[in-house]
Design a protein around this motif. Structure first.
Motif, PDB file in Angstrom:
ATOM      1  N   ALA A 210      92.166  32.938 -15.659  1.00 16.07           N
ATOM      2  CA  ALA A 210      91.830  31.623 -16.176  1.00 16.07           C
ATOM      3  C   ALA A 210      93.076  30.975 -16.768  1.00 16.07           C
ATOM      4  CB  ALA A 210      90.740  31.745 -17.227  1.00 16.07           C
ATOM      5  N   GLY A 211      93.141  29.648 -16.681  1.00 16.82           N
ATOM      6  CA  GLY A 211      94.276  28.915 -17.201  1.00 16.82           C
ATOM      7  C   GLY A 211      94.076  28.514 -18.648  1.00 16.82           C
ATOM      8  N   SER A 212      95.058  27.823 -19.178  1.00 21.57           N
ATOM      9  CA  SER A 212      95.013  27.400 -20.572  1.00 21.57           C
ATOM     10  C   SER A 212      94.900  25.889 -20.705  1.00 21.57           C
ATOM     11  CB  SER A 212      96.261  27.894 -21.295  1.00 21.57           C
ATOM     12  OG  SER A 212      97.407  27.293 -20.718  1.00 21.57           O
ATOM     13  N   PHE A 213      94.425  25.219 -19.671  1.00 23.01           N
ATOM     14  CA  PHE A 213      94.358  23.765 -19.692  1.00 23.01           C
ATOM     15  C   PHE A 213      93.444  23.262 -20.800  1.00 23.01           C
ATOM     16  CE2 PHE A 213      92.477  19.730 -18.240  1.00 23.01           C
ATOM     17  CZ  PHE A 213      93.623  18.968 -18.218  1.00 23.01           C
ATOM     18  N   GLY A 214      92.285  23.870 -20.961  1.00 22.24           N
ATOM     19  CA  GLY A 214      91.342  23.435 -21.988  1.00 22.24           C
ATOM     20  C   GLY A 214      91.926  23.543 -23.385  1.00 22.24           C
ATOM     21  N   LEU A 215      92.604  24.642 -23.649  1.00 20.83           N
ATOM     22  CA  LEU A 215      93.228  24.835 -24.956  1.00 20.83           C
ATOM     23  C   LEU A 215      94.313  23.797 -25.204  1.00 20.83           C
ATOM     24  CD1 LEU A 215      93.529  26.594 -27.504  1.00 20.83           C
ATOM     25  CD2 LEU A 215      95.179  27.951 -26.218  1.00 20.83           C
ATOM     26  N   ARG A 216      95.089  23.479 -24.183  1.00 21.90           N
ATOM     27  CA  ARG A 216      96.147  22.485 -24.331  1.00 21.90           C
ATOM     28  C   ARG A 216      95.571  21.097 -24.573  1.00 21.90           C
ATOM     29  NH1 ARG A 216      99.590  22.956 -19.274  1.00 21.90           N
ATOM     30  NH2 ARG A 216      97.720  23.863 -18.408  1.00 21.90           N
ATOM     31  N   VAL A 217      94.465  20.756 -23.915  1.00 19.09           N
ATOM     32  CA  VAL A 217      93.822  19.451 -24.122  1.00 19.09           C
ATOM     33  C   VAL A 217      93.317  19.344 -25.559  1.00 19.09           C
ATOM     34  CG1 VAL A 217      91.818  18.039 -23.495  1.00 19.09           C
ATOM     35  CG2 VAL A 217      93.234  19.045 -21.718  1.00 19.09           C
ATOM     36  N   ILE A 218      92.683  20.393 -26.050  1.00 19.25           N
ATOM     37  CA  ILE A 218      92.171  20.379 -27.428  1.00 19.25           C
ATOM     38  C   ILE A 218      93.327  20.235 -28.417  1.00 19.25           C
ATOM     39  CG2 ILE A 218      91.044  21.791 -29.192  1.00 19.25           C
ATOM     40  CD1 ILE A 218      89.257  22.878 -26.921  1.00 19.25           C
ATOM     41  N   LEU A 219      94.410  20.959 -28.198  1.00 18.39           N
ATOM     42  CA  LEU A 219      95.566  20.865 -29.079  1.00 18.39           C
ATOM     43  C   LEU A 219      96.150  19.453 -29.076  1.00 18.39           C
ATOM     44  CD1 LEU A 219      97.602  22.326 -30.927  1.00 18.39           C
ATOM     45  CD2 LEU A 219      98.932  22.805 -28.872  1.00 18.39           C
ATOM     46  N   CYS A 220      96.249  18.850 -27.904  1.00 20.58           N
ATOM     47  CA  CYS A 220      96.756  17.478 -27.812  1.00 20.58           C
ATOM     48  C   CYS A 220      95.846  16.493 -28.544  1.00 20.58           C
ATOM     49  CB  CYS A 220      96.910  17.054 -26.354  1.00 20.58           C
ATOM     50  SG  CYS A 220      98.257  17.893 -25.517  1.00 20.58           S
ATOM     51  N   CYS A 221      94.539  16.662 -28.411  1.00 25.46           N
ATOM     52  CA  CYS A 221      93.594  15.783 -29.102  1.00 25.46           C
ATOM     53  C   CYS A 221      93.714  15.929 -30.617  1.00 25.46           C
ATOM     54  CB  CYS A 221      92.165  16.071 -28.644  1.00 25.46           C
ATOM     55  SG  CYS A 221      91.844  15.569 -26.945  1.00 25.46           S
ATOM     56  N   VAL A 222      93.872  17.149 -31.100  1.00 24.76           N
ATOM     57  CA  VAL A 222      94.019  17.380 -32.544  1.00 24.76           C
ATOM     58  C   VAL A 222      95.307  16.737 -33.051  1.00 24.76           C
ATOM     59  CG1 VAL A 222      94.433  19.171 -34.275  1.00 24.76           C
ATOM     60  CG2 VAL A 222      92.592  19.445 -32.630  1.00 24.76           C
ATOM     61  N   LEU A 223      96.408  16.918 -32.320  1.00 22.77           N
ATOM     62  CA  LEU A 223      97.678  16.315 -32.730  1.00 22.77           C
ATOM     63  C   LEU A 223      97.613  14.789 -32.707  1.00 22.77           C
ATOM     64  CD1 LEU A 223     100.250  18.684 -30.997  1.00 22.77           C
ATOM     65  CD2 LEU A 223      99.708  18.531 -33.431  1.00 22.77           C
ATOM     66  N   PHE A 224      96.944  14.227 -31.710  1.00 22.58           N
ATOM     67  CA  PHE A 224      96.811  12.776 -31.645  1.00 22.58           C
ATOM     68  C   PHE A 224      95.945  12.261 -32.790  1.00 22.58           C
ATOM     69  CE2 PHE A 224      94.723   8.883 -30.095  1.00 22.58           C
ATOM     70  CZ  PHE A 224      95.861   8.090 -29.949  1.00 22.58           C
ATOM     71  N   ALA A 225      94.862  12.968 -33.097  1.00 17.04           N
ATOM     72  CA  ALA A 225      94.015  12.572 -34.218  1.00 17.04           C
ATOM     73  C   ALA A 225      94.791  12.641 -35.533  1.00 17.04           C
ATOM     74  CB  ALA A 225      92.780  13.456 -34.290  1.00 17.04           C
ATOM     75  N   ALA A 226      95.631  13.653 -35.702  1.00 19.23           N
ATOM     76  CA  ALA A 226      96.456  13.751 -36.903  1.00 19.23           C
ATOM     77  C   ALA A 226      97.431  12.585 -36.977  1.00 19.23           C
ATOM     78  CB  ALA A 226      97.214  15.077 -36.912  1.00 19.23           C
ATOM     79  N   PHE A 227      98.022  12.195 -35.853  1.00 24.33           N
ATOM     80  CA  PHE A 227      98.933  11.055 -35.830  1.00 24.33           C
ATOM     81  C   PHE A 227      98.200   9.770 -36.200  1.00 24.33           C
ATOM     82  CE2 PHE A 227     100.581   7.442 -33.409  1.00 24.33           C
ATOM     83  CZ  PHE A 227     101.828   7.321 -34.002  1.00 24.33           C
ATOM     84  N   VAL A 228      97.007   9.566 -35.649  1.00 25.88           N
ATOM     85  CA  VAL A 228      96.242   8.353 -35.956  1.00 25.88           C
ATOM     86  C   VAL A 228      95.874   8.310 -37.438  1.00 25.88           C
ATOM     87  CG1 VAL A 228      94.043   7.166 -35.530  1.00 25.88           C
ATOM     88  CG2 VAL A 228      95.391   8.038 -33.612  1.00 25.88           C
ATOM     89  N   MET A 229      95.475   9.451 -37.983  1.00 31.43           N
ATOM     90  CA  MET A 229      95.127   9.491 -39.407  1.00 31.43           C
ATOM     91  C   MET A 229      96.365   9.252 -40.273  1.00 31.43           C
ATOM     92  SD  MET A 229      91.947   9.710 -39.361  1.00 31.43           S
ATOM     93  CE  MET A 229      91.630   9.903 -41.092  1.00 31.43           C
ATOM     94  N   MET A 230      97.521   9.779 -39.877  1.00 31.72           N
ATOM     95  CA  MET A 230      98.764   9.510 -40.605  1.00 31.72           C
ATOM     96  C   MET A 230      99.064   8.024 -40.614  1.00 31.72           C
ATOM     97  SD  MET A 230     101.451  12.446 -39.309  1.00 31.72           S
ATOM     98  CE  MET A 230     102.866  11.535 -39.891  1.00 31.72           C
ATOM     99  N   ASP A 231      98.866   7.366 -39.485  1.00 32.19           N
ATOM    100  CA  ASP A 231      99.156   5.940 -39.370  1.00 32.19           C
ATOM    101  C   ASP A 231      98.140   5.119 -40.166  1.00 32.19           C
ATOM    102  OD1 ASP A 231     100.634   3.758 -38.405  1.00 32.19           O
ATOM    103  OD2 ASP A 231      99.163   3.429 -36.810  1.00 32.19           O
ATOM    104  N   TYR A 232      96.880   5.480 -40.086  1.00 33.40           N
ATOM    105  CA  TYR A 232      95.821   4.708 -40.734  1.00 33.40           C
ATOM    106  C   TYR A 232      95.912   4.799 -42.255  1.00 33.40           C
ATOM    107  CZ  TYR A 232      91.145   2.944 -41.761  1.00 33.40           C
ATOM    108  OH  TYR A 232      90.094   2.225 -42.252  1.00 33.40           O
ATOM    109  N   HIS A 233      96.165   5.971 -42.780  1.00 27.28           N
ATOM    110  CA  HIS A 233      96.212   6.176 -44.229  1.00 27.28           C
ATOM    111  C   HIS A 233      97.638   6.126 -44.785  1.00 27.28           C
ATOM    112  CE1 HIS A 233      91.985   7.045 -44.553  1.00 27.28           C
ATOM    113  NE2 HIS A 233      92.075   7.956 -43.585  1.00 27.28           N
ATOM    114  N   ASP A 234      98.637   5.859 -43.942  1.00 35.56           N
ATOM    115  CA  ASP A 234     100.040   5.789 -44.341  1.00 35.56           C
ATOM    116  C   ASP A 234     100.453   7.040 -45.121  1.00 35.56           C
ATOM    117  OD1 ASP A 234     102.497   4.573 -44.258  1.00 35.56           O
ATOM    118  OD2 ASP A 234     102.216   3.553 -46.179  1.00 35.56           O
ATOM    119  N   VAL A 235     100.227   8.202 -44.494  1.00 38.28           N
ATOM    120  CA  VAL A 235     100.516   9.498 -45.101  1.00 38.28           C
ATOM    121  C   VAL A 235     101.798  10.057 -44.481  1.00 38.28           C
ATOM    122  CG1 VAL A 235      99.666  11.870 -45.353  1.00 38.28           C
ATOM    123  CG2 VAL A 235      98.081   9.952 -45.467  1.00 38.28           C
TER     124      VAL A 235
END
Length: 98
Positions: free
Chosen positions: A46-71
């Motif tokens: 089995a590949g690791s594509f699903g894990l990489r997608v989840i990691l990318c989504c978490v990092l993007f959500a963290a970036f959006v929250m950093m931008d929204y709350h100016d953290v």
């Protein structure tokens, strides 16, 4: 076929048999998993594509929250991340800085 050709053919076949590694299946692209299981009777790893997608989504959500709350996280703001992504980078310069 003369005697020397027969001897060369026998040596070639014996060398192939000696260095053949039938215990380790060949590396394959995931696209050919059905063919692989049909030929070797095993499932392709089995590949690791699903894990990489989840990691990318978490990092993007963290970036959006950093931008929204100016953290700032580790003295890095979302504007710094955006500027770094947009800037042109020279691979040799980055390698030398490491």
């Amino acid at each position: 076929m003369n005697q020397s050709e027969k001897r060369r053919k026998e040596l070639l076949e014996s060398t192939r048999a000696l260095y053949r590694d039938s215990r380790i299946p060949p590396a394959i692209h995931p696209r050919y998993g059905n063919i692989y299981s049909g030929l070797y009777g095993e499932e392709a790893p089995a590949g690791s594509f699903g894990l990489r997608v989840i990691l990318c989504c978490v990092l993007f959500a963290a970036f959006v929250m950093m931008d929204y709350h100016d953290v700032k996280i580790a003295k890095v703001s979302s504007q710094m991340v955006t500027q770094t992504i947009e800037s042109d980078s020279n691979l040799a310069e980055v390698w030398n800085n490491l």
